[in-house]
Design a protein around this motif. Structure first.
Motif, PDB file in Angstrom:
ATOM      1  N   ARG A  48       0.834  -1.207   0.000  1.00 32.35           N
ATOM      2  CA  ARG A  48       0.000   0.000   0.000  1.00 32.35           C
ATOM      3  C   ARG A  48       0.868   1.257   0.000  1.00 32.35           C
ATOM      4  NH1 ARG A  48      -3.529  -1.862   3.084  1.00 32.35           N
ATOM      5  NH2 ARG A  48      -2.451  -1.416   5.031  1.00 32.35           N
ATOM      6  N   ASP A  49       1.925   1.251   0.818  1.00 35.14           N
ATOM      7  CA  ASP A  49       2.841   2.395   0.849  1.00 35.14           C
ATOM      8  C   ASP A  49       3.534   2.579  -0.496  1.00 35.14           C
ATOM      9  OD1 ASP A  49       2.134   2.731   3.474  1.00 35.14           O
ATOM     10  OD2 ASP A  49       3.955   1.828   4.301  1.00 35.14           O
ATOM     11  N   GLU A  50       3.896   1.463  -1.138  1.00 33.54           N
ATOM     12  CA  GLU A  50       4.560   1.530  -2.435  1.00 33.54           C
ATOM     13  C   GLU A  50       3.625   2.100  -3.498  1.00 33.54           C
ATOM     14  OE1 GLU A  50       7.011  -1.456  -5.494  1.00 33.54           O
ATOM     15  OE2 GLU A  50       6.013  -2.241  -3.712  1.00 33.54           O
ATOM     16  N   GLN A  51       2.362   1.718  -3.449  1.00 31.99           N
ATOM     17  CA  GLN A  51       1.387   2.263  -4.400  1.00 31.99           C
ATOM     18  C   GLN A  51       1.266   3.775  -4.251  1.00 31.99           C
ATOM     19  OE1 GLN A  51      -2.301  -0.030  -3.820  1.00 31.99           O
ATOM     20  NE2 GLN A  51      -2.120  -0.628  -5.949  1.00 31.99           N
ATOM     21  N   VAL A  52       1.206   4.256  -3.007  1.00 29.99           N
ATOM     22  CA  VAL A  52       1.108   5.692  -2.754  1.00 29.99           C
ATOM     23  C   VAL A  52       2.337   6.410  -3.291  1.00 29.99           C
ATOM     24  CG1 VAL A  52       1.047   7.456  -0.941  1.00 29.99           C
ATOM     25  CG2 VAL A  52      -0.396   5.413  -0.741  1.00 29.99           C
ATOM     26  N   ARG A  53       3.506   5.816  -3.058  1.00 30.68           N
ATOM     27  CA  ARG A  53       4.755   6.434  -3.533  1.00 30.68           C
ATOM     28  C   ARG A  53       4.794   6.494  -5.056  1.00 30.68           C
ATOM     29  NH1 ARG A  53       9.466   4.304  -5.085  1.00 30.68           N
ATOM     30  NH2 ARG A  53       8.925   2.219  -4.318  1.00 30.68           N
ATOM     31  N   HIS A  54       4.402   5.404  -5.713  1.00 38.04           N
ATOM     32  CA  HIS A  54       4.405   5.382  -7.176  1.00 38.04           C
ATOM     33  C   HIS A  54       3.431   6.405  -7.751  1.00 38.04           C
ATOM     34  CE1 HIS A  54       6.097   1.006  -7.510  1.00 38.04           C
ATOM     35  NE2 HIS A  54       7.029   1.909  -7.248  1.00 38.04           N
ATOM     36  N   GLN A  55       2.250   6.549  -7.110  1.00 36.58           N
ATOM     37  CA  GLN A  55       1.275   7.528  -7.602  1.00 36.58           C
ATOM     38  C   GLN A  55       1.798   8.946  -7.443  1.00 36.58           C
ATOM     39  OE1 GLN A  55      -2.021   6.831  -9.128  1.00 36.58           O
ATOM     40  NE2 GLN A  55      -1.196   8.797  -9.772  1.00 36.58           N
ATOM     41  N   LEU A  56       2.464   9.205  -6.325  1.00 31.88           N
ATOM     42  CA  LEU A  56       3.036  10.536  -6.102  1.00 31.88           C
ATOM     43  C   LEU A  56       4.113  10.844  -7.131  1.00 31.88           C
ATOM     44  CD1 LEU A  56       3.154  13.088  -4.382  1.00 31.88           C
ATOM     45  CD2 LEU A  56       4.762  11.898  -2.851  1.00 31.88           C
ATOM     46  N   GLU A  57       4.956   9.858  -7.428  1.00 27.03           N
ATOM     47  CA  GLU A  57       6.006  10.042  -8.433  1.00 27.03           C
ATOM     48  C   GLU A  57       5.397  10.287  -9.813  1.00 27.03           C
ATOM     49  OE1 GLU A  57       8.369   6.536  -8.164  1.00 27.03           O
ATOM     50  OE2 GLU A  57       9.443   7.197  -6.346  1.00 27.03           O
ATOM     51  N   ALA A  58       4.318   9.560 -10.128  1.00 27.28           N
ATOM     52  CA  ALA A  58       3.661   9.736 -11.425  1.00 27.28           C
ATOM     53  C   ALA A  58       3.037  11.124 -11.521  1.00 27.28           C
ATOM     54  CB  ALA A  58       2.591   8.658 -11.619  1.00 27.28           C
ATOM     55  N   ASP A  59       2.403  11.599 -10.434  1.00 27.78           N
ATOM     56  CA  ASP A  59       1.812  12.939 -10.435  1.00 27.78           C
ATOM     57  C   ASP A  59       2.887  14.003 -10.601  1.00 27.78           C
ATOM     58  OD1 ASP A  59      -0.648  11.802 -10.122  1.00 27.78           O
ATOM     59  OD2 ASP A  59      -0.949  12.451  -8.043  1.00 27.78           O
ATOM     60  N   ARG A  60       4.007  13.838  -9.922  1.00 29.68           N
ATOM     61  CA  ARG A  60       5.099  14.809 -10.030  1.00 29.68           C
ATOM     62  C   ARG A  60       5.632  14.871 -11.458  1.00 29.68           C
ATOM     63  NH1 ARG A  60       8.182  13.157  -4.401  1.00 29.68           N
ATOM     64  NH2 ARG A  60       7.140  14.691  -3.050  1.00 29.68           N
ATOM     65  N   ALA A  61       5.754  13.706 -12.103  1.00 31.67           N
ATOM     66  CA  ALA A  61       6.247  13.675 -13.482  1.00 31.67           C
ATOM     67  C   ALA A  61       5.280  14.400 -14.418  1.00 31.67           C
ATOM     68  CB  ALA A  61       6.439  12.226 -13.935  1.00 31.67           C
ATOM     69  N   CYS A  62       3.981  14.203 -14.220  1.00 35.87           N
ATOM     70  CA  CYS A  62       2.978  14.878 -15.062  1.00 35.87           C
ATOM     71  C   CYS A  62       3.001  16.380 -14.835  1.00 35.87           C
ATOM     72  CB  CYS A  62       1.585  14.328 -14.768  1.00 35.87           C
ATOM     73  SG  CYS A  62       1.320  12.637 -15.357  1.00 35.87           S
ATOM     74  N   VAL A  63       3.125  16.796 -13.575  1.00 40.90           N
ATOM     75  CA  VAL A  63       3.174  18.227 -13.267  1.00 40.90           C
ATOM     76  C   VAL A  63       4.417  18.862 -13.871  1.00 40.90           C
ATOM     77  CG1 VAL A  63       3.455  19.903 -11.400  1.00 40.90           C
ATOM     78  CG2 VAL A  63       1.763  18.069 -11.195  1.00 40.90           C
ATOM     79  N   ALA A  64       5.560  18.173 -13.763  1.00 39.90           N
ATOM     80  CA  ALA A  64       6.803  18.701 -14.325  1.00 39.90           C
ATOM     81  C   ALA A  64       6.676  18.895 -15.833  1.00 39.90           C
ATOM     82  CB  ALA A  64       7.957  17.748 -14.008  1.00 39.90           C
ATOM     83  N   GLU A  65       6.010  17.939 -16.500  1.00 43.17           N
ATOM     84  CA  GLU A  65       5.815  18.053 -17.947  1.00 43.17           C
ATOM     85  C   GLU A  65       4.909  19.231 -18.283  1.00 43.17           C
ATOM     86  OE1 GLU A  65       4.181  15.386 -21.727  1.00 43.17           O
ATOM     87  OE2 GLU A  65       4.477  14.460 -19.756  1.00 43.17           O
TER      88      GLU A  65
END
Length: 328
Positions: free
Chosen positions: A262-279
């Motif tokens: 569950r913690d890993e899923q949250v971390r992956h989603q946060l990383e994906a959101d950050r990548a989209c925002v950066a783009e």
């Protein structure tokens, strides 16, 4: 035979159940009910009788689960692979299913008494139309019950379920409900047939086979798996207790693995959101400090609206089938 067999445990069984319930109990148990055909050979009866005895054992096992305070059960009733069996056997299984769902529709008072919600997971379009309609009527009739849940996997394999979930997400993108960047492991889980249920805590397979046979592959990655040699029609209360004890012995490691995942899923989603925002920012979308929280909020809204639309589509399919049956 009733879907929920009435009756009380013996004194020894009650005492054992109370001891078991002092420890952590599974909230969701899945069964691969294997061994009906071997039971028929053993007893020198027709295969159909073996399958019928298997259903009777399911009714008894559901009673045990209720008495052990296990509120959700999922059973592997008919695999898509089973369509490859001899036509006579497949036709017999379809007829048995019709009889049992008809019986269920006549047991509304008993099902309401126990608050049993019936769900059928699988590709119903593979089944004869009259069986589809019976299933839909049973699902609609028990939809509002919420004390305990029986999930019947019929015309089901896990690979088919996962493939269908991917198609549903593709449909969401095509309809403009979600973006391809919204696709995630968590979203795929929400698109599975089993999305209304927590993942099984315990999966039991009978008959001595030690494989999952394409059953709940996604959902059981952090479940306790128990393989028992007993043939399904000969399953006993004590076999179920043995499986629960194995779950209790592994409870801490299961919970730890689930928490980490569950913690890993949250971390992956946060990383994906950050990548989209950066783009987006790189394209000139601004540099507001709250860009990440705004993007995450909008993504969650898109996903929520998509899942609402998906649930509506699925509910409408079942409701329409049930209405057709009423008009027939």
């Amino acid at each position: 035979m009733s879907w929920i067999r009435e009756g009380e445990l013996s004194l020894v069984e009650k005492l054992s159940a109370n001891v078991l319930k002092a420890g952590p109990m599974p909230k969701h148990v899945a069964f691969i009910m294997d061994g009906n055909r071997r039971f028929a050979r053993k007893k020198q009866v027709e295969r159909q009788e073996g399958h019928s005895q298997g259903f009777d054992k399911l009714a008894e096992t559901l009673r045990w689960c209720l008495q052990l305070a296990i509120p959700e059960v999922t059973v592997y009733a008919f695999s898509i692979e089973n369509f490859k069996r001899a036509k006579e056997e497949v036709d017999g299984l379809m007829e048995l299913a019709k009889q049992k769902f008809l019986r269920l529709l006549g047991e509304q008072e008993n099902l309401e008494k126990h608050g049993v919600c019936i769900r059928v997971l699988g590709d119903l379009t593979m089944l004869p139309l009259d069986l589809q309609q019976l299933i839909a009527r049973a699902v609609v009739a028990t939809r509002e019950h919420n004390k305990c849940f029986l999930n019947v996997c019929f015309a089901y394999t896990s690979r088919h379920e996962i493939t269908n979930a991917v198609r549903e997400m593709a449909w969401g993108v095509e309809q403009g409900l979600i973006r391809s960047s919204d696709v995630s492991e968590a979203l795929l889980s929400e698109c599975l047939y089993s999305s209304n249920s927590p993942n099984p805590d315990l999966l039991i397979r009978t008959s001595g086979e030690v494989r999952l046979s394409d059953f709940l592959l996604w959902q059981t990655s952090h479940s306790c798996l128990v393989f028992q040699s007993v043939l399904w029609p000969e399953y006993s209360f004590w076999n179920l207790c043995e499986a629960v004890i194995q779950y209790q012995c592994n409870y801490r490691s299961i919970q730890k693995a689930r928490d980490l995942h569950r913690d890993e899923q949250v971390r992956h989603q946060l990383e994906a959101d950050r990548a989209c925002v950066a783009e987006l920012l790189q394209r000139g979308g601004g540099r507001r400090q709250d860009a990440l929280s705004d993007y995450s909020r909008r993504r969650e809204e898109r996903v929520r609206d998509f899942l609402d639309a998906l649930r509506h589509k699925r509910d409408s399919f079942i409701t329409d089938l049930s209405s057709q049956a009423a008009l027939a």
